[in-house]
Design a protein around this motif. Structure first.
Motif, mmCIF file in Angstrom:
data_model
loop_
_atom_site.group_PDB
_atom_site.id
_atom_site.type_symbol
_atom_site.label_atom_id
_atom_site.label_comp_id
_atom_site.label_asym_id
_atom_site.label_seq_id
_atom_site.Cartn_x
_atom_site.Cartn_y
_atom_site.Cartn_z
ATOM 1 N N ILE A 1 -6.136 6.544 -2.669
ATOM 2 C CA ILE A 1 -4.976 6.585 -1.790
ATOM 3 C C ILE A 1 -4.691 8.034 -1.448
ATOM 4 C CG2 ILE A 1 -2.509 6.120 -1.566
ATOM 5 C CD1 ILE A 1 -2.882 3.788 -3.515
ATOM 6 N N ASP A 2 -4.539 8.349 -0.154
ATOM 7 C CA ASP A 2 -4.216 9.703 0.287
ATOM 8 C C ASP A 2 -3.162 9.603 1.378
ATOM 9 O OD1 ASP A 2 -4.095 12.331 0.993
ATOM 10 O OD2 ASP A 2 -6.220 12.565 1.488
ATOM 11 N N ASN A 3 -1.922 9.975 1.024
ATOM 12 C CA ASN A 3 -0.830 9.893 1.990
ATOM 13 C C ASN A 3 -0.652 11.220 2.703
ATOM 14 O OD1 ASN A 3 1.585 8.969 3.323
ATOM 15 N ND2 ASN A 3 2.739 10.193 1.843
ATOM 16 N N THR A 4 -0.739 11.188 4.024
ATOM 17 C CA THR A 4 -0.505 12.377 4.845
ATOM 18 C C THR A 4 0.683 12.174 5.770
ATOM 19 O OG1 THR A 4 -2.075 11.591 6.517
ATOM 20 C CG2 THR A 4 -2.932 13.044 4.784
ATOM 21 N N GLY A 5 1.407 11.079 5.595
ATOM 22 C CA GLY A 5 2.563 10.804 6.433
ATOM 23 C C GLY A 5 3.824 10.637 5.612
ATOM 24 N N THR A 6 4.688 9.710 6.033
ATOM 25 C CA THR A 6 5.940 9.424 5.340
ATOM 26 C C THR A 6 5.947 7.964 4.918
ATOM 27 O OG1 THR A 6 7.150 11.082 6.632
ATOM 28 C CG2 THR A 6 8.454 9.398 5.520
ATOM 29 N N LEU A 7 6.124 7.740 3.608
ATOM 30 C CA LEU A 7 6.186 6.400 3.059
ATOM 31 C C LEU A 7 7.435 6.249 2.206
ATOM 32 C CD1 LEU A 7 2.498 5.902 1.819
ATOM 33 C CD2 LEU A 7 3.526 4.911 3.886
ATOM 34 N N ASP A 8 7.927 5.009 2.132
ATOM 35 C CA ASP A 8 9.017 4.754 1.195
ATOM 36 C C ASP A 8 8.540 4.947 -0.235
ATOM 37 O OD1 ASP A 8 10.744 4.197 3.233
ATOM 38 O OD2 ASP A 8 10.627 2.023 3.037
ATOM 39 N N TYR A 9 7.376 4.385 -0.559
ATOM 40 C CA TYR A 9 6.858 4.492 -1.927
ATOM 41 C C TYR A 9 5.398 4.077 -1.949
ATOM 42 C CZ TYR A 9 7.618 -0.583 -1.980
ATOM 43 O OH TYR A 9 7.592 -1.929 -1.680
ATOM 44 N N VAL A 10 4.717 4.404 -3.058
ATOM 45 C CA VAL A 10 3.368 3.930 -3.338
ATOM 46 C C VAL A 10 3.417 3.171 -4.644
ATOM 47 C CG1 VAL A 10 1.018 4.611 -3.963
ATOM 48 C CG2 VAL A 10 2.199 5.793 -2.087
ATOM 49 N N LEU A 11 2.883 1.945 -4.657
ATOM 50 C CA LEU A 11 2.872 1.114 -5.862
ATOM 51 C C LEU A 11 1.468 0.579 -6.094
ATOM 52 C CD1 LEU A 11 4.183 -0.513 -8.189
ATOM 53 C CD2 LEU A 11 4.769 -2.276 -6.488
ATOM 54 N N VAL A 12 0.896 0.889 -7.242
ATOM 55 C CA VAL A 12 -0.384 0.327 -7.672
ATOM 56 C C VAL A 12 -0.095 -0.518 -8.894
ATOM 57 C CG1 VAL A 12 -2.716 0.839 -8.493
ATOM 58 C CG2 VAL A 12 -1.618 2.361 -6.812
ATOM 59 N N ASN A 13 -0.346 -1.839 -8.805
ATOM 60 C CA ASN A 13 0.033 -2.711 -9.919
ATOM 61 C C ASN A 13 -0.919 -3.886 -10.053
ATOM 62 O OD1 ASN A 13 0.793 -4.196 -7.701
ATOM 63 N ND2 ASN A 13 2.874 -4.633 -8.392
ATOM 64 N N ASN A 14 -0.542 -4.800 -10.962
ATOM 65 C CA ASN A 14 -1.287 -6.044 -11.187
ATOM 66 C C ASN A 14 -2.737 -5.800 -11.612
ATOM 67 O OD1 ASN A 14 0.943 -7.655 -10.583
ATOM 68 N ND2 ASN A 14 0.478 -7.621 -8.374
ATOM 69 N N GLY A 15 -2.940 -4.793 -12.459
ATOM 70 C CA GLY A 15 -4.269 -4.582 -13.003
ATOM 71 C C GLY A 15 -5.257 -3.936 -12.067
ATOM 72 N N ALA A 16 -4.789 -3.318 -11.004
ATOM 73 C CA ALA A 16 -5.689 -2.676 -10.047
ATOM 74 C C ALA A 16 -6.375 -1.468 -10.672
ATOM 75 C CB ALA A 16 -4.904 -2.255 -8.810
ATOM 76 N N SER A 17 -7.518 -1.099 -10.122
ATOM 77 C CA SER A 17 -8.239 0.099 -10.555
ATOM 78 C C SER A 17 -8.657 0.873 -9.320
ATOM 79 C CB SER A 17 -9.474 -0.281 -11.377
ATOM 80 O OG SER A 17 -10.191 0.874 -11.767
ATOM 81 N N ILE A 18 -8.217 2.153 -9.245
ATOM 82 C CA ILE A 18 -8.539 2.973 -8.086
ATOM 83 C C ILE A 18 -8.988 4.352 -8.570
ATOM 84 C CG2 ILE A 18 -6.950 1.741 -6.571
ATOM 85 C CD1 ILE A 18 -5.009 4.053 -6.882
ATOM 86 N N GLY A 19 -9.466 5.174 -7.637
ATOM 87 C CA GLY A 19 -9.952 6.498 -7.974
ATOM 88 C C GLY A 19 -8.831 7.510 -8.093
ATOM 89 N N ASN A 20 -8.507 8.211 -7.005
ATOM 90 C CA ASN A 20 -7.449 9.213 -6.997
ATOM 91 C C ASN A 20 -6.255 8.735 -6.184
ATOM 92 O OD1 ASN A 20 -8.972 11.321 -8.413
ATOM 93 N ND2 ASN A 20 -10.198 11.449 -6.529
ATOM 94 N N VAL A 21 -5.078 9.228 -6.544
ATOM 95 C CA VAL A 21 -3.867 8.981 -5.764
ATOM 96 C C VAL A 21 -3.294 10.343 -5.406
ATOM 97 C CG1 VAL A 21 -1.586 7.940 -5.714
ATOM 98 C CG2 VAL A 21 -3.430 6.833 -6.992
#
Length: 357
Positions: free
Chosen positions: A1-21
């Motif tokens: 996940i790479d945010n370059t804008g405007t977000l309310d929030y970032v949520l990674v849940n439910n057993g997910a597996s990702i690289g970098n945030v």
């Protein structure tokens, strides 16, 4: 996940597996309408601008931009790692995390919940500012295999707090500040912890756990009292300056050691000196003691008893005892038995404060 804008929030849940945030340098996370996440029973539920919940990040979590909060109700965190989440790399704030005081609950800049784990380090090179009487800058309740390092600025009631495990300890070369009275610049109540003050400043009190904490003041400045949890804790003033404001002390520790490069400063006045000093089972002295008379009345001479008070053993001596107002006052350190020193302050007729209020 790479945010370059405007977000309310970032949520990674439910057993997910990702690289970098990553929240990029132009990215904004404002915690608007973020869901409440149930953390450990002791800590309650939190909202998070960037939340990893019961999931795995194999790389790093990095904030290079702005994390803030618009909702001022309920516990809130800028970066939240909760519910047995695992971070394979490090957590780094290179930008800004700013959270306001809440109507209820407490804000935390970076919160690692139990039993979450961080394999790498928690690093702040930016700014973390969290308002409120119970707020935390960085709060670890989980396990950090690496260390917590600050070369930026952290300001909160409890600027750096640990009730878990930080295997690599805490190192400061930046600025750590206790925002309001009643908190601590560093609050340690978890597993045995090593704190290295290498440069920069710690402004506020430091609370040690009693589990074998070691506080090494190697450089920079520490201004505030240090309270231990018992004979297992140690304070080593090997460089830099430790300043004890009126009424503050180093107390309830096993060992206090000051070597040739250490500078201990007592801010004294007749109104606030009671309780100031060094109290430990074993005390080894060296370096410099500087006495700084503050405003208020002085009896002449005035004796402050047991400012150095060793329960078991007192060795060494200060190489010099100086004062910040030598034209007005004479300072003498006088042995009180074999394990204590008294400080005698005599007004010499100068223009400094000397009238009894």
């Amino acid at each position: 996940i790479d945010n370059t804008g405007t977000l309310d929030y970032v949520l990674v849940n439910n057993g997910a597996s990702i690289g970098n945030v990553t929240n990029d340098s132009v990215g904004i996370l404002n915690d608007n309408n973020a869901p409440m996440i149930a953390t450990s029973p002791v800590e309650g539920a939190f909202t998070g601008s960037l939340t990893i919940d019961a999931s795995t990040v194999t790389g790093n979590i990095t904030n290079n931009g702005t994390i803030s909060q618009t909702n001022n109700s309920g516990n809130a965190a800028g970066i939240l790692v909760s519910n047995a989440s695992s971070i394979g790399g490090s957590i780094a704030n290179n930008g800004s995390i700013t959270l306001p005081a809440l109507n209820y609950g407490a804000s935390t800049g970076i919160f690692i919940d139990t039993p979450a784990t961080v394999t790498g380090n928690v690093v702040n090179t930016g700014t973390i500012t969290v308002d409120g009487n119970s707020a935390n800058g960085i709060w670890n309740v989980g396990v950090i295999t690496g260390n917590v390092t600050n070369s930026g600025t952290i300001t909160a009631a409890y600027a750096v707090a640990n009730s878990g495990t930080i295997a690599g300890g805490i190192t400061n070369t930046g600025t750590i500040t206790e925002l309001v009275g009643g908190g601590d610049a560093i609050w340690s109540q978890g597993a045995a912890l090593t704190i290295n003050q290498d440069a920069g400043s710690i402004n506020g009190n430091v609370l040690l756990s009693g589990h074998g904490d070691v506080f090494n003041i190697n450089g920079g400045t520490v201004t505030g009292g240090i309270s231990g949890g018992g004979s297992a804790d140690a304070v080593n003033l090997t460089g830099g300056t430790l300043t004890l404001p009126g009424g503050q002390s180093v107390n309830s520790i096993g060992t206090y050691t000051q070597d040739a490069n250490g500078n201990l400063v007592f801010d004294v006045s007749t109104n606030s000196f009671n309780g100031i000093g060094i109290s430990a089972n074993t005390i080894s002295l060296g370096g410099t003691l500087t006495v700084s008379p503050q405003g208020g009345g002085y009896l002449t001479p005035h004796t402050y008893t047991d400012i150095i008070d060793a329960g078991t053993s007192l060795t060494g001596s200060f190489a010099s005892v100086t004062n910040s107002n030598p034209s007005d006052y004479t300072m003498n350190l006088v042995a009180d038995g074999s394990k204590a020193y008294d400080l005698v302050v005599t007004w010499d007729g100068g223009t400094g404060p000397h009238i009894i209020n």
